[in-house]
Design an enzyme around this catalytic site. Sequence first.
Site, PDB file in Angstrom:
ATOM      1  N   TYR A   5      22.734  13.170   4.119  1.00 29.49           N
ATOM      2  CA  TYR A   5      23.248  13.341   2.750  1.00 29.49           C
ATOM      3  C   TYR A   5      22.152  13.791   1.770  1.00 29.49           C
ATOM      4  CZ  TYR A   5      25.096  12.299  -1.873  1.00 29.49           C
ATOM      5  OH  TYR A   5      25.439  12.385  -3.206  1.00 29.49           O
ATOM      6  N   LYS A  23      21.842  17.459  -0.161  1.00 31.40           N
ATOM      7  CA  LYS A  23      21.825  17.605  -1.622  1.00 31.40           C
ATOM      8  C   LYS A  23      20.550  18.324  -2.066  1.00 31.40           C
ATOM      9  CE  LYS A  23      24.631  16.242  -4.087  1.00 31.40           C
ATOM     10  NZ  LYS A  23      25.938  16.879  -4.489  1.00 31.40           N
TER      11      LYS A  23
HETATM   12  N1  NAD Z   1      28.964   8.671  -6.743  1.00 30.58           N
HETATM   13  C1  NAD Z   1      27.681   8.687  -7.069  1.00 30.58           C
HETATM   14  O1  NAD Z   1      27.069   7.643  -7.339  1.00 30.58           O
HETATM   15  C2  NAD Z   1      26.946   9.991  -7.137  1.00 30.58           C
HETATM   16  C3  NAD Z   1      25.618   9.968  -7.579  1.00 30.58           C
HETATM   17  C4  NAD Z   1      24.916  11.162  -7.637  1.00 30.58           C
HETATM   18  C5  NAD Z   1      25.540  12.350  -7.328  1.00 30.58           C
HETATM   19  N2  NAD Z   1      26.823  12.366  -6.903  1.00 30.58           N
HETATM   20  C6  NAD Z   1      27.414  13.673  -6.602  1.00 30.58           C
HETATM   21  O2  NAD Z   1      28.544  13.832  -7.447  1.00 30.58           O
HETATM   22  C7  NAD Z   1      29.518  14.634  -6.809  1.00 30.58           C
HETATM   23  C8  NAD Z   1      30.853  13.929  -6.864  1.00 30.58           C
HETATM   24  O3  NAD Z   1      30.726  12.694  -6.198  1.00 30.58           O
HETATM   25  P1  NAD Z   1      31.852  11.576  -6.269  1.00 30.58           P
HETATM   26  O4  NAD Z   1      31.158  10.258  -6.247  1.00 30.58           O
HETATM   27  O5  NAD Z   1      32.807  11.887  -7.363  1.00 30.58           O
HETATM   28  O6  NAD Z   1      32.524  11.769  -4.848  1.00 30.58           O
HETATM   29  P2  NAD Z   1      34.053  11.909  -4.470  1.00 30.58           P
HETATM   30  O7  NAD Z   1      34.122  11.849  -2.997  1.00 30.58           O
HETATM   31  O8  NAD Z   1      34.880  10.936  -5.239  1.00 30.58           O
HETATM   32  O9  NAD Z   1      34.410  13.362  -4.984  1.00 30.58           O
HETATM   33  C9  NAD Z   1      34.102  14.514  -4.272  1.00 30.58           C
HETATM   34  C10 NAD Z   1      35.289  15.438  -4.341  1.00 30.58           C
HETATM   35  O10 NAD Z   1      34.960  16.610  -3.600  1.00 30.58           O
HETATM   36  C11 NAD Z   1      36.079  16.948  -2.821  1.00 30.58           C
HETATM   37  N3  NAD Z   1      35.674  17.664  -1.626  1.00 30.58           N
HETATM   38  C12 NAD Z   1      34.992  17.163  -0.561  1.00 30.58           C
HETATM   39  N4  NAD Z   1      34.861  18.100   0.375  1.00 30.58           N
HETATM   40  C13 NAD Z   1      35.439  19.221  -0.117  1.00 30.58           C
HETATM   41  C14 NAD Z   1      35.626  20.523   0.400  1.00 30.58           C
HETATM   42  N5  NAD Z   1      35.198  20.862   1.619  1.00 30.58           N
HETATM   43  N6  NAD Z   1      36.259  21.422  -0.368  1.00 30.58           N
HETATM   44  C15 NAD Z   1      36.731  21.086  -1.590  1.00 30.58           C
HETATM   45  N7  NAD Z   1      36.596  19.867  -2.109  1.00 30.58           N
HETATM   46  C16 NAD Z   1      35.963  18.944  -1.382  1.00 30.58           C
HETATM   47  C17 NAD Z   1      36.736  15.630  -2.445  1.00 30.58           C
HETATM   48  O11 NAD Z   1      38.091  15.820  -2.068  1.00 30.58           O
HETATM   49  C18 NAD Z   1      36.545  14.832  -3.709  1.00 30.58           C
HETATM   50  O12 NAD Z   1      37.663  14.978  -4.557  1.00 30.58           O
HETATM   51  C19 NAD Z   1      29.008  14.876  -5.394  1.00 30.58           C
HETATM   52  O13 NAD Z   1      28.471  16.177  -5.319  1.00 30.58           O
HETATM   53  C20 NAD Z   1      27.934  13.829  -5.206  1.00 30.58           C
HETATM   54  O14 NAD Z   1      26.945  14.261  -4.303  1.00 30.58           O
HETATM   55  C21 NAD Z   1      27.547  11.214  -6.817  1.00 30.58           C
HETATM   56  C1  LIG Z   2      22.449  -4.541   1.204  1.00 28.48           C
HETATM   57  C2  LIG Z   2      23.791  -4.687   0.529  1.00 28.48           C
HETATM   58  C3  LIG Z   2      23.908  -6.113   0.062  1.00 28.48           C
HETATM   59  O1  LIG Z   2      24.746  -6.370  -1.005  1.00 28.48           O
HETATM   60  C4  LIG Z   2      23.958  -3.718  -0.586  1.00 28.48           C
HETATM   61  C5  LIG Z   2      24.191  -2.313  -0.100  1.00 28.48           C
HETATM   62  C6  LIG Z   2      24.411  -1.445  -1.292  1.00 28.48           C
HETATM   63  C7  LIG Z   2      24.471   0.041  -0.919  1.00 28.48           C
HETATM   64  C8  LIG Z   2      25.756   0.305  -0.189  1.00 28.48           C
HETATM   65  C9  LIG Z   2      24.311   0.854  -2.200  1.00 28.48           C
HETATM   66  C10 LIG Z   2      22.968   0.553  -2.883  1.00 28.48           C
HETATM   67  C11 LIG Z   2      22.550   1.815  -3.618  1.00 28.48           C
HETATM   68  C12 LIG Z   2      23.725   2.753  -3.462  1.00 28.48           C
HETATM   69  C13 LIG Z   2      23.476   4.245  -3.621  1.00 28.48           C
HETATM   70  C14 LIG Z   2      22.877   4.596  -4.976  1.00 28.48           C
HETATM   71  O2  LIG Z   2      23.590   3.949  -6.008  1.00 28.48           O
HETATM   72  C15 LIG Z   2      22.874   6.055  -5.238  1.00 28.48           C
HETATM   73  C16 LIG Z   2      23.635   6.942  -4.557  1.00 28.48           C
HETATM   74  C17 LIG Z   2      23.461   8.382  -4.873  1.00 28.48           C
HETATM   75  C18 LIG Z   2      24.693   9.205  -4.730  1.00 28.48           C
HETATM   76  O3  LIG Z   2      24.366  10.572  -4.656  1.00 28.48           O
HETATM   77  C19 LIG Z   2      25.598   8.815  -3.592  1.00 28.48           C
HETATM   78  C20 LIG Z   2      25.834   7.325  -3.518  1.00 28.48           C
HETATM   79  C21 LIG Z   2      24.511   6.543  -3.436  1.00 28.48           C
HETATM   80  C22 LIG Z   2      23.807   6.932  -2.136  1.00 28.48           C
HETATM   81  C23 LIG Z   2      24.792   5.022  -3.440  1.00 28.48           C
HETATM   82  C24 LIG Z   2      25.521   4.602  -2.139  1.00 28.48           C
HETATM   83  C25 LIG Z   2      25.647   3.094  -1.966  1.00 28.48           C
HETATM   84  C26 LIG Z   2      24.295   2.399  -2.076  1.00 28.48           C
HETATM   85  C27 LIG Z   2      23.382   2.818  -0.927  1.00 28.48           C
END
Ligand code: NAD
Ligand SMILES: C[C@@H](CO)CCC[C@@H](C)[C@H]1CC[C@H]2[C@@H]3[C@H](O)C=C4C[C@@H](O)CC[C@]4(C)[C@H]3CC[C@]12C
Length: 369
Positions: free
Chosen positions: A159, A163
């Site tokens: 992952y 990214k």
């Molecule tokens: N959730 C977090 O904490 C977090 C933190 C940093 C960055 N991000 C980034 O933010 C973005 C959104 O993440 P999210 O948490 O909303 O995830 P999410 O899984 O809720 O949303 C991702 C969306 O992308 C769509 N998708 C996946 N594969 C696809 C494909 N092949 N074609 C078209 N659509 C597709 C999914 O259906 C979904 O609706 C991602 O790029 C993720 O890397 C998320």
């Molecule tokens: C050891 C467990 C006891 O409670 C806790 C495990 C927690 C993990 C599942 C999460 C801790 C940190 C999270 C990640 C972080 O918040 C940032 C992220 C970046 C984003 O791009 C995707 C999600 C994530 C990797 C997020 C995922 C869940 C954790 C690893």
Amino acid sequence: MADSAQAQKLVYLVTGGCGFLGEHVVRMLLQREPRLGELRVFDRHLGPWLEELKTGPVRVTAIQGDVTQAHEVAAAVAGAHVVIHTAGLVDVFGRASPETIHEVNVQGTRNVIEACVQTGTRFLVYTSSMEVVGPNTKGHPFYRGNEDTPYEAVHRHPYPCSKALAEWLVLEANGRKVRGGLPLVTCALRPTGIYGEGHQIMRDFYRQGLRLGGWLFRAIPASVEHGRVYVGNVAWMHVLAARELEQRAALMGGQVYFCYDGSPYKSYEDFNMEFLGPCGLRLVGARPLLPYWLLVFLAALNALLQWLLRPLVLYAPLLNPYTLAVANTTFTVSTDKAQRHFGYEPLFSWEDSRTRTILWVQAATGSAQ
Ligand SMILES: NC(=O)c1ccc[n+]([C@@H]2O[C@H](COP(=O)([O-])OP(=O)(O)OC[C@H]3O[C@@H](n4cnc5c(N)ncnc54)[C@H](O)[C@@H]3O)[C@@H](O)[C@H]2O)c1
Ligand SMILES: C[C@@H](CO)CCC[C@@H](C)[C@H]1CC[C@H]2[C@@H]3[C@H](O)C=C4C[C@@H](O)CC[C@]4(C)[C@H]3CC[C@]12C
């Protein structure tokens, strides 16, 4: 006046517009982007909630499509002024194969860039991640860092690798000539861990707590701080960045911005308790209840079980060596780059973000009390 406002109406495309963040970006654009004429929502899985948006003054076009399919992306991008590319496969639990993660996150992003170039779309905002920087595999803390803080970014997990590569592609594409001869302007936003309405991992923790009789058990020291940011503020930052890219192309083009707001620095578990506590859960232990070596052992055991069971069933628990390493490494940001470059200020205060998230957890889990 009315004519010039009419002439400025823009077409936006949001990829991944039905995901956790994507839905907030879509709703934020409709509420806060006055120049919006048409909003295209592109996702592999369209949400039923999109229907209610179609009755408003802005034309909302739902497009079911896959970012890995270049022709589907090109068709969706054609004629758009701005693309917000948030679609991605967010998987740190081993649910998808490394190849699939690469295909969606890297090839999907390449397809979006090429579509912009071929069809003449000039403005691209990419949702990157803090994981492009870290935590690294050595567990080095990143404490109150900003976009220029030196840090040894070493990635092995599919992952963060995907990214990092996708972000690089987006930044490198800045300045490429698009159809018509004008330059593409790109930037990347790097959220830390996003929370808020729709956050599935928060719901999973809540359910886990209920299964354990209302208790959660501290596994990570309270001193390990995590950067967290409210989804509404992340969405707002995307909307502002997209809006300002044209006027501030020279400053913003090819830049990265951490996503930040006023959320407090806390450990992952203590931060979650800000929401789960008011929903009736309690976190047991001022210190971790299990020794760290045992957690490492359990995480490795989970990885082994996942591998052994893969032919039969998908076993993907929250705890694995990678999530343990992330959870156990301090990663917090402190920056004002987005404020300086495009005037970003969080739209939601910490109190507001907290209240909204609590209400969502209560509603989503039926725990209102
Ligand atoms: N959730 C977090 O904490 C977090 C933190 C940093 C960055 N991000 C980034 O933010 C973005 C959104 O993440 P999210 O948490 O909303 O995830 P999410 O899984 O809720 O949303 C991702 C969306 O992308 C769509 N998708 C996946 N594969 C696809 C494909 N092949 N074609 C078209 N659509 C597709 C999914 O259906 C979904 O609706 C991602 O790029 C993720 O890397 C998320
Ligand atoms: C050891 C467990 C006891 O409670 C806790 C495990 C927690 C993990 C599942 C999460 C801790 C940190 C999270 C990640 C972080 O918040 C940032 C992220 C970046 C984003 O791009 C995707 C999600 C994530 C990797 C997020 C995922 C869940 C954790 C690893």
